[in-house]
Enzyme design. Sequence first.
Site, PDB file in Angstrom:
ATOM      1  N   ILE A 218      27.419  42.118  34.611  1.00 29.95           N
ATOM      2  CA  ILE A 218      27.302  43.574  34.523  1.00 29.95           C
ATOM      3  C   ILE A 218      27.931  44.138  33.254  1.00 29.95           C
ATOM      4  O   ILE A 218      27.870  45.340  33.020  1.00 29.95           O
ATOM      5  CB  ILE A 218      27.887  44.277  35.766  1.00 29.95           C
TER       6      ILE A 218
ATOM      7  N   TYR B 140      44.763  51.439  35.620  1.00 29.97           N
ATOM      8  CA  TYR B 140      43.675  51.345  36.587  1.00 29.97           C
ATOM      9  C   TYR B 140      42.997  52.714  36.742  1.00 29.97           C
ATOM     10  O   TYR B 140      41.764  52.831  36.622  1.00 29.97           O
ATOM     11  CB  TYR B 140      44.212  50.865  37.931  1.00 29.97           C
TER      12      TYR B 140
ATOM     13  N   LYS C 295      39.172  53.734  35.466  1.00 35.73           N
ATOM     14  CA  LYS C 295      38.189  54.204  36.444  1.00 35.73           C
ATOM     15  C   LYS C 295      37.656  55.580  36.056  1.00 35.73           C
ATOM     16  O   LYS C 295      36.453  55.843  36.182  1.00 35.73           O
ATOM     17  CB  LYS C 295      38.811  54.250  37.840  1.00 35.73           C
TER      18      LYS C 295
END
Length: 304
Positions: free
Chosen positions: A54, A142, A146
């Site tokens: 991906i 993180y 995101k």
Amino acid sequence: MPNSNSNPLCNTINSNFYNVLVTGSKGQLGSEIKELSSNYSYNFFFTDRSNIDITSKDSIKEYCQINNVNVIINCAAYTAVDKAESDIENADLINRKAVKKLSIVAKELNIKLIHISTDYVFDGKNFKPYCEEFQTNPQSIYGKTKLDGENEMRDINPINSIIIRTSWVYSFYGNNFVKTMLRLGKEKEELGVIFDQIGTPTYAKDLAKIILDIIPNVNNNKVEILNFSNEGVLSWYDFAKEIMKMAKLNCKINPIETYQYPTPAKRPHYSLLNKAKIKKEFNVEIPYWKDGLDDCLKRLGVRK
């Protein structure tokens, strides 16, 4: 056809056929989607790093064209929150760059894209449940990566696509807080668990069902953000107490403050998500957190 318990709005599936690519299919959410998949007439392709890259647009596009994919559910993510603080490149690769590549392909091939994000995009300094439009301010690598992934997707803007922010995910599958508490509850007489971080757990099975139910009704011209967690409000301490109670473990849970359990990544102190939008737009009912926990513990064989 969806099973009889599915959202009645999904009856529109009769006039559609969906070839659904699920990335990160061996993770908690992907595994729950796979288990529920037999209840739906969709044609599923469950993938991981072994059969699709991906981070490569060409790999994604080729796979989608060969299999006539018209829905992507992106469950793939770099979720090692503390490790991400020192592994920024890989966190960025999966949480931002891969989302960008998936979004580009989704736009080029007119594919619905459902992407999973997190409450960590917020700083946790709020005192009322976070709505989708509230100001983001991630406090960890993180959370930042995101949010960067969300922004890439929104900039590219594949039509009929949504971002679902969720929190405190646990499941029958994988490693998670519930399983850790069950293990430690058997090994130790008492544990200290943080009481000053407030939110709501998300049972991955409940999230998986919502995602599969709403696929036929995702219809928007620009990327929309939706919040989803189970209903209720609690701390990690409350969650641990209920796990021990339901599992009938005699481990005493002691409340501790965040500073007493330092971690490399900073967690939001308050990350309660307002779910009014997803309930209104898709007419869904969201289960209470204790009901999800009860079901999970029964599946794990620790409750009858």
